[in-house]
Write an enzyme that holds these catalytic residues in place. Structure first.
Site, PDB file in Angstrom:
ATOM      1  CD  GLU A 278       2.029   8.087  -1.554  1.00 31.36           C
ATOM      2  OE1 GLU A 278       1.142   8.147  -0.698  1.00 31.36           O
ATOM      3  OE2 GLU A 278       1.869   7.559  -2.664  1.00 31.36           O
TER       4      GLU A 278
ATOM      5  CG  ASP B 186      -0.549   2.349  -4.218  1.00 27.81           C
ATOM      6  OD1 ASP B 186      -1.003   1.752  -3.234  1.00 27.81           O
ATOM      7  OD2 ASP B 186      -0.800   3.542  -4.463  1.00 27.81           O
TER       8      ASP B 186
ATOM      9  CD  GLU C 170      -5.632   4.455  -4.585  1.00 28.38           C
ATOM     10  OE1 GLU C 170      -5.428   3.838  -3.512  1.00 28.38           O
ATOM     11  OE2 GLU C 170      -4.838   5.310  -5.041  1.00 28.38           O
TER      12      GLU C 170
END
Lengths: 706, 706
Positions: A300, A374, A402
């Protein structure tokens, strides 16, 4: 008595004067409230014996004192030697005090609790294999009492060596993916001032067996390695040490350039290695028991060894070499997907890392997320976990939610964590569970461990909600013993946090177990994944198609068109990353569980499901089921009013109302979107409330009225 | 009695069981601790009478109950009519209960406290001119008791109509320039759940007279005006209303485009005006007493009417027109510096706004920062304040210490606020103080007010440190009455927050007053300004010369070369923006106070100061003095140990140690930098510890070891 009255009057006036203590949840599961009359006899302690000649033993003794005083009304007398029946005796198993009992060896960090006779008296013994074992034994005892469990004959030692929290805390006090306020580290006040939250944090972690913490975000800032920040980390380490918690740091690969004045961060450049060696020495001078580094490299946008055409192994090994003399380890994250998104991001980590198996130093551990993508509500496990037998693999779980409702949704992650740990990978045939891979037993590794991305901030309740505390709790308990039933863990958490009354813990445990299925249903049923809003990941956005990378877009994952929905991951080559028989099972629609259906397959909207419904009908049914399940959770909680103080009861009720509103949002937004393609009508008794455009126009973090 | 004993035993066991209550500072100055024996007689209350037929009166009564119960041991009996001497009687001055007393009229939001006779008994009366006046009267009474002041004959009404906090809180929970944790609004849990912090916030504000709050950052997100966020704002407004606090919102000029689907935000476009009118109506349906909008337009990259070649007046008036029917106001910020930095940013706002004087609607108020630049430790006042007699001007002060040490430095801002308010602008000759400009009395304005940029977050102590609470407190008190002595305000805060013992309040008040001079000395003596680190503004960076704009760089402001230092602001035209005699006074080195010397003048390094020292020698002396003053604060606080609980004492001690370390950093970094140009040596007994490069290489928020 008469003379005492004025004194009592003053005491009582003080006691009644202040406002009632707000039940903020700050005490977590360590409340130590007085034991109900009917249970007093079961937990009576006549006296206690506990030598404490070290900071860690003193911490354990202080906690026992606090717990006994709270639960028994007043702590029983502490004595030097047992002189009465009903004594509690605590110490090292090998100490002169306890060695004569010839208890079973608790082992490293382990403890024994059992009934015994000492000096001719019936006593309860808590014996640690080492000082940490004493600490954990004390907390286990207090847990049993708080949960009104029998103080059982217990022999327990951790299955995993490293039981770590990863804090994604930035140096400016923000927390990436944090929903519980600001960072508890409070960098500007360190090292002179150690914030009071840190002691509470340490106790809470020790109570569930967590023994390490990575202080800063994996998206690391080089500054964490400057002398000023090493001093700050040292102050934290000093505060955590008595609670058997080691400090680790996330490091930025390019730190030698950014703060070291070098022109390269090439792992094979001797000057680079020298810089890291000097830095390691500097850290160990300040923190002699420093744990090591966590590295997110070439992931990332983070820099890494591949910037210099070196492999992840080259990078990890260089760092490992400089830490080795100090006893430190490198936790190298396998969360990479830098290669071509056209090749299916889900398989990227496997492609990158499997060829490196066997090439890592023995103080390197790869840290692998549970799913190939993820931290989705439900993912098949990462095939990488079963494919690197020569490399110790740490599991990375996400405690902060998240993708699962963030601050407010009640989603008990113990159920998810356990599902992951008990999953059979077939790495070496049946029984090759993820639990056995990460604890090192399957392949005989020296290092074992589990990391959880923390959900902790400076909110009064630490985790953003009372029920989010359960996820922290369950993470610690399952990292210690992955074989624990998540239902039992939920029950013991609820008992300690609220009340041990089975009329409460029973329904609440059921609600918690249901919650994990509910979130899958109202967010991503049938194996859907990553259809959350772009960037902040809060709320639905299956229409998302913005951003610089294909694999950051929702449409990349669900691929819905009029022809169908889902991703043929046999064709992408992904299913072949699994071991037999899973590779075949996931490659075949007929043998793929509904939970993973659209993860592995692309299907027509009128695909007939085992239920007899079409795929579209099943999707609608599951989304509706999710909302109904949240409504059931609300109804269940409403009946618990009598068991819970008003403030915490209201928080949970209100947050469930939010969850219900947002579950409806998820259901309606996703179905309004997919209906464009399905070619089938909604059932007669259902339709999304608003046109799709309304959902698409909502600002961040906000749903339309239900 | 015997039968009571077991009950007492249980109560006592509960009371003693828990850990001692941590002194986090969460109770602020509203602690209501028991009155010491020697003072009991002075504050005895035999009974109290307080009808409460509205939410606001109920809030006031609840607070009085809480305060009396805490301070007197138990609240005295509440009765319907006075039947004993020593009663406390509270109500509206015009109520049947109190009207017979013919008290002086307290006016809007005002109150009277005085001794009187009712029903033949000697009583103390708290009479409000309206319900808010009752609320403020109750808090004034509690303040007097807590501070162990005589419960005096008091008649008080606010000098300023609008006493507002501005929260620079973003919708993602971060706070711009916030150093006290995350936003207390907790947007994701609204509207279903009103966080408990909001009630505490409301009480604290009411206790110091604050009557309005702007919920969101002036760098506003359009989303605040969507229905979902209006619902959230309504929930906050409902919670604040009983405490006489109105809600305001910051709005983004381009909202009609971003969330309204329009293609323009031109204030003269009827569709734009219609959008704002509809939006205002929508807000007032949810929040009938909504206060109005705060607008940052064409400032630091924010959109505004100038994007459409319209003036600030065009923009403000359009918004004013749509708010007018609802009774709302527009607070239009004058913090603009969009024109050419080569023309001296300090004068930009004056150049922009003075020509518009007289062009604004009567429900527009301009919000002007105290200094021409940006909340520096000390600035001359903004000349704009004296130059727009036809326009009501609100003063904008900064309570959060963006440029003054942020979280940890002890800098009592009451001293700064009072200095600003008492400054004579000579707008209409002598006596034209800023206090009289902003309270509307100098020019006869209908609207008057002061806004403070809040220092509040979800840290347990609200403000990031115990002493930062004093700045919030002083802001409220001085907004109510700008004529209050900052020393007296400090003393009453210290008395309520810690102890009223003069042996404590005396030295601590002196320390607080000194602190404001100290920070000027160790950061920016002699009129230096804006030499802070780029962006985050923490720590020294006089070398800063990066960034897209000249006027965001430190070197733009100090202009140090070997020839000298400072800015000739007579030459820049800036001094001419002041009224006589200030324009002349500031244009002449001889009549410019040392405090503003390098603000207004460029001087050679060997310029001879009145002290006989060269400019360089004076600069060195002042920086050193600042460090010495912090050391004196440390020494003074060390003597206060016996007066303060251990936890708060330690926080203050530790933060003072940080302040001392960072004051040394400021002194040494700045002097190491300026020494390059000064051409003069350091004194024999002083030199910066490190070479300049070390200071320049420090990461954000970190100093080198002292």
């Amino acid at each position: 008595m008469r003379r005492l009255l004025p004194v009592l009057a003053v005491i009582l006036s003080v006691f009644f004067a202040g406002p009632a203590k707000a039940e903020t949840g700050h005490d977590l599961w360590l409340r130590y409230r007085p034991i109900e009359t009917q249970h007093r006899a079961s937990y009576a302690v006549s006296q206690w014996v506990m030598p404490a000649a070290s900071p860690m033993l003193a911490a354990a003794r202080g906690e026992l004192q606090r717990g006994l005083a709270g639960m028994l009304g007043a702590a029983p007398p502490q004595v030097q030697a047992v002189s009465a029946d009903g004594a509690l005796v605590v110490g090292l198993a090998a100490s002169p005090l306890l060695a004569p009992l010839a208890l079973p060896a608790p082992g490293r960090e382990g403890y024994v609790i059992r009934a015994a006779r000492l000096n001719g008296h019936a006593v309860t013994v808590i014996a640690g294999g080492d000082e940490a074992g004493v600490l954990y034994g004390v907390f286990a005892y207090l847990r049993q009492v708080q949960a009104r469990q029998p103080v059982a004959d217990t022999l327990s030692a951790p299955r995993n060596q490293l039981r770590l929290l990863n804090h994604w805390d930035n140096l400016d006090g923000t927390v990436e993916r944090g929903y519980a306020g600001a960072s508890i580290w409070n960098w500007p006040v360190l090292p002179e001032h150690v914030p009071r939250l840190i002691a509470g944090y340490a106790r809470a972690n020790a109570s569930i067996g967590i023994n390490g913490t990575v202080l800063n975000n994996v998206n690391a800032q080089a500054a964490i390695l400057t002398p000023a920040y090493i001093e700050k980390a040292k102050a934290v380490a000093d505060a955590l040490r008595p609670w058997n918690i080691r400090v680790y740091l996330s490091v930025r690969w390019s730190a030698p350039i950014e703060i070291g004045g070098l022109t390269s961060a090439d792992p094979l450049d001797p000057a680079v290695k020298r810089w890291w060696a000097d830095k390691a020495a500097e850290i160990y001078r300040a923190i002699p028991d420093f744990g090591g580094f966590l590295v997110k490299a070439n992931s990332e946008g983070q820099p890494g060894p591949q910037d210099y055409r070196r492999s992840h192994a080259d990078g990890a090994n260089m760092i490992a070499d400089v830490l080795k003399p100090h006893g430190g380890i490198v936790m190298w994250r396998a969360f990479v997907y830098a290669d071509d998104p056209a090749r299916d991001r889900a398989g990227a980590a496997y492609r990158e890392f499997v060829p490196l198996d066997g090439q890592f130093r023995d103080n390197v551990v790869l840290q692998v997320k549970n799913g190939p993508l993820d931290f989705q509500p439900r993912e098949p496990f990462s095939p990488l976990l079963a494919a690197m037998p020569k490399t110790p693999l740490m599991l990375e779980l996400q405690i902060t939610k998240e993708y699962l409702g963030q601050k407010t949704h009640l989603v008990y992650l113990g159920a998810q964590f356990s599902e992951v740990l008990q999953t059979d990978t077939f790495a070496h045939g049946p029984g090759s569970t993820i639990a056995r891979i990460v604890d090192g037993s399957l392949d005989g590794h020296r290092i074992s461990g589990i990391a959880g991305v923390a959900n902790i901030g400076n909110d009064a309740d630490w985790s953003g909600s009372i029920f989010n505390q359960a996820d922290w709790y369950a993470f610690g308990r399952l990292a210690w013993d992955p074989g624990l039933s998540p239902r039992a863990v939920a029950a013991e958490w609820a008992a300690q946090t609220f009340t041990a009354d089975p009329a409460f813990t029973g329904p609440v445990t059921e609600m918690m177990m249901l919650s994990r299925e509910a979130v899958v249903h109202y967010m991503t049923p049938l194996g859907l994944h990553h259809i959350m809003a772009h960037g902040h990941h809060m709320g639905p956005a299956p229409w998302d198609a913005i951003g610089p990378r294909e694999d950051w877009k929702a449409v990349y994952y669900h691929r819905a068109t009029k022809d169908g929905i889902g991703w043929d991951r046999k064709a992408s080559g992904f299913t072949a990353q699994y071991k037999p028989p899973l590779a075949e099972r996931f490659a075949d629609v007929a043998t793929t569980p509904e939970d993973y259906l659209l993860w592995f397959h692309r299907l027509a909207w009128d695909h007939r499901m085992p239920s007899g419904r079409t795929l579209w009908e099943q999707m609608v049914a599951r989304y509706r089921q999710g909302v109904d399940e949240v409504a059931a959770m609300q109804a269940g909680w409403a009946k618990m009013r009598g068991f819970v103080d008003a403030e915490r009861f209201a928080q949970v009720s209100d947050y469930l109302a939010i969850q219900h509103r947002e579950a409806i949002w998820w259901r309606d937004a996703c179905l309004a979107y997919f209906a464009q393609f399905s070619g089938q009508p909604f059932p007669k008794d259902y339709a999304p409330k608003y046109p799709l455009a309304v959902y698409q126009a909502m600002p961040a973090y906000a749903s339309p009225p239900p």
